[in-house]
Design a protein around this motif. Structure first.
Motif, short mmCIF file in Angstrom:
data_model
loop_
_atom_site.label_atom_id
_atom_site.label_comp_id
_atom_site.label_asym_id
_atom_site.label_seq_id
_atom_site.Cartn_x
_atom_site.Cartn_y
_atom_site.Cartn_z
N GLY A 61 -23.51 -0.02 2.00
CA GLY A 61 -23.80 1.01 1.02
C GLY A 61 -24.84 0.68 -0.01
O GLY A 61 -25.07 1.49 -0.93
N GLY A 62 -25.51 -0.46 0.06
CA GLY A 62 -26.52 -0.80 -0.93
C GLY A 62 -27.77 -1.35 -0.28
O GLY A 62 -27.86 -1.49 0.93
N THR A 63 -28.76 -1.65 -1.11
CA THR A 63 -29.97 -2.30 -0.64
C THR A 63 -30.38 -3.36 -1.64
O THR A 63 -30.46 -3.08 -2.84
N PRO A 64 -30.61 -4.58 -1.21
CA PRO A 64 -30.34 -5.07 0.15
C PRO A 64 -28.85 -5.08 0.44
O PRO A 64 -28.04 -4.75 -0.42
N GLY A 65 -28.50 -5.49 1.68
CA GLY A 65 -27.10 -5.61 2.04
C GLY A 65 -26.42 -6.71 1.24
O GLY A 65 -27.06 -7.47 0.51
N PRO A 66 -25.10 -6.82 1.33
CA PRO A 66 -24.36 -7.81 0.54
C PRO A 66 -24.81 -9.23 0.85
O PRO A 66 -25.10 -9.57 1.99
N GLU A 67 -24.89 -10.03 -0.20
CA GLU A 67 -25.22 -11.44 -0.01
C GLU A 67 -24.05 -12.15 0.64
O GLU A 67 -22.94 -12.17 0.10
N ILE A 68 -24.30 -12.73 1.79
CA ILE A 68 -23.29 -13.55 2.48
C ILE A 68 -23.56 -14.99 2.09
O ILE A 68 -24.68 -15.48 2.25
N ARG A 69 -22.55 -15.65 1.57
CA ARG A 69 -22.75 -17.01 1.04
C ARG A 69 -21.66 -17.92 1.57
O ARG A 69 -20.47 -17.64 1.40
N VAL A 70 -22.05 -19.01 2.21
CA VAL A 70 -21.11 -19.96 2.79
C VAL A 70 -21.61 -21.37 2.51
O VAL A 70 -22.79 -21.59 2.25
N PRO A 71 -20.71 -22.36 2.56
CA PRO A 71 -21.15 -23.75 2.40
C PRO A 71 -21.75 -24.28 3.70
O PRO A 71 -21.46 -23.78 4.79
N GLN A 72 -22.59 -25.28 3.58
CA GLN A 72 -23.16 -25.93 4.76
C GLN A 72 -22.04 -26.46 5.65
O GLN A 72 -21.10 -27.10 5.17
N GLY A 73 -22.14 -26.16 6.94
CA GLY A 73 -21.08 -26.53 7.87
C GLY A 73 -20.00 -25.49 7.99
O GLY A 73 -19.10 -25.62 8.83
N GLY A 74 -20.06 -24.43 7.18
CA GLY A 74 -19.07 -23.38 7.24
C GLY A 74 -19.37 -22.36 8.34
O GLY A 74 -20.34 -22.48 9.09
N ARG A 75 -18.52 -21.36 8.42
CA ARG A 75 -18.65 -20.33 9.47
C ARG A 75 -18.99 -18.99 8.85
O ARG A 75 -18.47 -18.64 7.78
N VAL A 76 -19.84 -18.27 9.55
CA VAL A 76 -20.09 -16.87 9.24
C VAL A 76 -19.30 -16.06 10.25
O VAL A 76 -19.49 -16.21 11.46
N GLN A 77 -18.42 -15.21 9.75
CA GLN A 77 -17.59 -14.37 10.61
C GLN A 77 -17.66 -12.95 10.07
O GLN A 77 -17.13 -12.65 9.01
N ARG A 78 -18.34 -12.10 10.81
CA ARG A 78 -18.48 -10.72 10.40
C ARG A 78 -18.33 -9.79 11.60
O ARG A 78 -18.91 -10.04 12.66
N ARG A 79 -17.57 -8.75 11.42
CA ARG A 79 -17.48 -7.69 12.43
C ARG A 79 -18.49 -6.62 12.05
O ARG A 79 -18.32 -5.91 11.05
N PHE A 80 -19.54 -6.53 12.83
CA PHE A 80 -20.54 -5.50 12.61
C PHE A 80 -20.01 -4.17 13.14
O PHE A 80 -19.65 -4.06 14.31
N VAL A 81 -19.96 -3.18 12.26
CA VAL A 81 -19.50 -1.84 12.62
C VAL A 81 -20.68 -0.90 12.48
O VAL A 81 -21.28 -0.79 11.40
N ASN A 82 -21.02 -0.21 13.55
CA ASN A 82 -22.21 0.62 13.56
C ASN A 82 -21.88 2.08 13.25
O ASN A 82 -21.39 2.82 14.09
N GLY A 83 -22.15 2.46 12.02
CA GLY A 83 -21.99 3.85 11.61
C GLY A 83 -23.29 4.61 11.56
O GLY A 83 -23.41 5.60 10.83
N LEU A 84 -24.28 4.17 12.35
CA LEU A 84 -25.61 4.76 12.36
C LEU A 84 -25.77 5.71 13.53
O LEU A 84 -25.00 5.66 14.50
N PRO A 85 -26.81 6.55 13.51
CA PRO A 85 -27.07 7.42 14.66
C PRO A 85 -27.82 6.73 15.79
O PRO A 85 -28.13 7.37 16.80
#
Length: 464
Positions: free
Chosen positions: A58-82
């Protein structure tokens, strides 16, 4: 052109709220779902209408994703676009299945669908994420956001500031995005260049600081085609990292700093302006300076400044070895307006430049237009690769290699800083070298995204 604010007006623009940066070492809450939607936002100043964009969360830019080095990024991308879409994690040396390139590493996620991204980040630094299906349109509509990976031993700073630089091509009447994302002019010339420039989605981004504070400025060029020419005013600064990779020693900022599409730079800057004055990250356009970000100075942090900063800790496997036995490749860029390309292979058939233009395709790598069934090269894991990149066109190009980082190799054998995106101007030739240490199929393309959509795409296979 929408009016641009100069040094004296940016900080005091009526109705623009200061967006305070994150305090050093603060982590944003995990956002387990990354939802892409159509959203109207106040991109222009308040006396203009809202602009309909495509947005993560809902914003621009998208939310800042911040993790420590060696950590994991886990995101479920949900496509609400046309449209179908994917998410690419730009600059991250992740496993190939998580790279997010539609048609190469995964199928595009259809409207209403979802995809789970889950990977470990081995490198600390400043990265970003963005759409990688029809990206010339989807990134221009706003589908991008910062990805920050914190060092295990962070530098001594007062503020950690992420600045996402972008431009938008807007219709003067109504302030909506210009709806044609496939114009022949953009594709055959410099790309889609905007007429309105933003920082973190704001027309006049400001943040109050104190004299002698030390800031970390994380600069991300998220534009489709604009090369930002930047300078510091009332700051003293050092370049600490480029494209997320630390320099062996801080480099004093003197003169202009160029940032091509997709490139990033980490700066440490000391506020040298006095109480009541202003410091700026300036943008140079047509030999005139404008405030890309303004920092009004209110108060004094300390009576004296810190000393020169120590380098950031290096990321693992940063060396490029084996140059003497490396496999040599070439990448000849040709085409575009005012170019010398007369014909190229298009969809498996030799086509004249006129036939290419009729198909809205204008660029070629090694005489071939766009992605092919066979890669530019197949190399063994651990092999060192040297690629001579020649720009035989009338325009600059920002060549981005997925999944790995490279160094430029000069004629005397000396090597440049580790990067993932090479800015090459008209007529220039560069040699880059990298160790192919990441298995999979990796895109290699121009990050002037209209150029990628009109021919400047290839890929490299790294196999066991």
């Amino acid at each position: 052109m929408f009016s641009r604010r100069g040094f004296l007006t940016a900080a005091g623009a009526a109705g623009v709220l200061a967006q305070l940066p994150v305090r050093a070492n603060a982590l944003e809450p995990d956002l387990m779902e990354l939802h892409a939607t159509v959203k109207a936002v106040q991109l222009l100043p308040p006396d203009y209408p809202k602009t309909e964009i495509w947005s993560y969360a809902g914003g621009t830019p998208g939310p800042e994703i911040r993790v420590p080095q060696g950590g994991r990024v886990q995101r479920r991308f949900v496509n609400g676009l046309p449209q179908a879409s994917t998410v690419h994690w730009h600059g991250i040396r992740a496993v190939n299945s998580m790279d997010g390139v539609a048609g190469l590493t995964q199928a595009p996620v259809p409207p209403g669908g979802s995809f789970d991204y889950d990977f470990t980040v081995r490198d600390a630094g400043t990265f970003w994420y963005h759409a990688h299906n029809r990206s010339a349109e989807q990134v221009a509509r706003g589908l991008h956001g910062p990805l920050i990976v914190d060092e295990k031993a962070p530098p001594d700073i007062d503020w950690d500031v992420t600045l996402v630089l972008d431009d938008w091509l807007l219709e003067p009447d109504g302030g909506q995005l210009y709806p044609d994302f496939e114009t022949r002019h953009d594709r055959s010339h410099a790309g889609r260049l905007g007429n309105f420039i933003s920082t973190n989605g704001q027309s006049a981004w400001t943040s109050t600081v104190k004299r002698h504070e030390r800031l970390r400025l994380r600069l991300i060029n998220a534009s489709n085609a604009r090369i930002f020419i930047l300078a510091l005013v009332n700051f003293e600064g050092w370049v600490m990292a480029l494209d997320g990779m630390p320099l062996p020693a801080p480099k004093t900022v003197s003169g202009d700093l160029l940032l091509g599409p997709g490139q990033r730079a980490d700066l440490l800057v000391d506020v040298t302006a006095g109480d009541g004055e202003e410091a700026f990250l300036a943008r140079i356009d047509d030999n005139q300076g404008y405030a890309q970000a303004a920092f009004p100075v209110r108060g004094v942090s300390s009576s004296a400044r810190r000393g020169s900063p120590a380098p950031l800790p290096p990321n693992p496997a940063m060396e490029v070895t084996g140059l003497e036995t490396a496999e040599h490749l070439r990448l000849d860029m040709a085409g575009g307006a005012m170019g010398a390309l007369r014909s190229a292979v298009l969809d498996g058939q030799q086509a004249s430049f006129r036939q290419m233009a009729e198909a809205n395709q204008f660029w070629a790598f090694n005489g071939t237009v766009g992605m092919t069934q066979t890669p530019l090269a197949t190399v063994a894991r651990g092999e060192t690769v040297r690629v001579k990149v020649s720009n035989d066109t009338a325009f600059p190009h920002a060549m981005h290699l997925h999944g790995m980082h490279f160094r430029t190799v000069d004629a005397d054998g000396s090597m440049g800083h580790l990067r993932d995106t090479l800015l090459s101007f008209a007529g220039e030739s560069h040699e880059i070298a990298f160790v192919a240490d990441n298995l999979g199929d990796w895109a290699f393309h121009c990050h002037m995204l209209s150029h990628a959509a009109s021919g400047m795409m290839t890929w490299i296979r790294v196999q066991a």
